[in-house]
Design a protein around this motif. Sequence first.
Motif, PDB file in Angstrom:
ATOM      1  N   GLN A   1       0.819  -1.213   0.000  1.00  0.00           N
ATOM      2  CA  GLN A   1       0.000   0.000   0.000  1.00  0.00           C
ATOM      3  C   GLN A   1       0.859   1.274   0.000  1.00  0.00           C
ATOM      4  OE1 GLN A   1      -2.695   0.338   3.324  1.00  0.00           O
ATOM      5  NE2 GLN A   1      -3.826   2.020   2.385  1.00  0.00           N
ATOM      6  N   ASP A   2       1.974   1.212   0.728  1.00  0.00           N
ATOM      7  CA  ASP A   2       2.843   2.390   0.816  1.00  0.00           C
ATOM      8  C   ASP A   2       3.476   2.747  -0.525  1.00  0.00           C
ATOM      9  OD1 ASP A   2       2.213   2.449   3.454  1.00  0.00           O
ATOM     10  OD2 ASP A   2       4.119   1.589   4.170  1.00  0.00           O
ATOM     11  N   ASN A   3       3.492   1.805  -1.430  1.00  0.00           N
ATOM     12  CA  ASN A   3       4.092   2.058  -2.746  1.00  0.00           C
ATOM     13  C   ASN A   3       3.024   2.000  -3.839  1.00  0.00           C
ATOM     14  OD1 ASN A   3       6.379   2.650  -4.343  1.00  0.00           O
ATOM     15  ND2 ASN A   3       6.517   0.499  -4.977  1.00  0.00           N
TER      16      ASN A   3
END
Length: 194
Positions: free
Chosen positions: A138-140
């Motif tokens: 999700q962070d990327n």
Amino acid sequence: MKTEITNISKGRFTKTTLMIWVVAFLLGCGGGAKQESATSSKSETESTSEQEATESTSEQEVAESSESTENGLITLVINGNDQMRFDKEELRAKAGATVELTLNHTGQLPKQSMGHNLVILKLGTDIPSFGQKAFAAQDNEYIPEGDEVIAHTALIGGGETTTITFTAPAKGTYDFICSFPGHYALMKGKFIVE
Ligand SMILES: [Cu+2]
């Protein structure tokens, strides 16, 4: 045989006809081409024409590929909506060409709940396992680490647009998906490189 070839040429391909004659003559005399010369005059003409067609195709391909290196830009546009669908199941490009791919999100939902991207995967990538890794990234923007991605767009929400430029890979049929969690089951298609 003479009549047949004359009919095919109809005066437009006089040189070709002459070449076919010469080739056919040589094939008929030469011991190395027994199979071809043994066939009927019709298929002999056809096979010679095929041979010529193949030659001119490869010449054409060389011309085309050099053209695409200079200014051959392939522009592709695909839309994703709030119903979790792309509007295309197939995108096409030529190997080595520069591809400008635009993804439009034609819906209204924000990217947190209905984000879309377009990810082109290398041949042999297992989509469910890639999807699982993407879920955790999700962070990327749901692009997992690794080397399974050929190209990908940014993640966008309703009303947004994103464009990427990349070089089309070697000939083959590649999968593309939206890697937002749960979307790849519906949002997928083939990126066909010819
Ligand atoms: Cu999506």
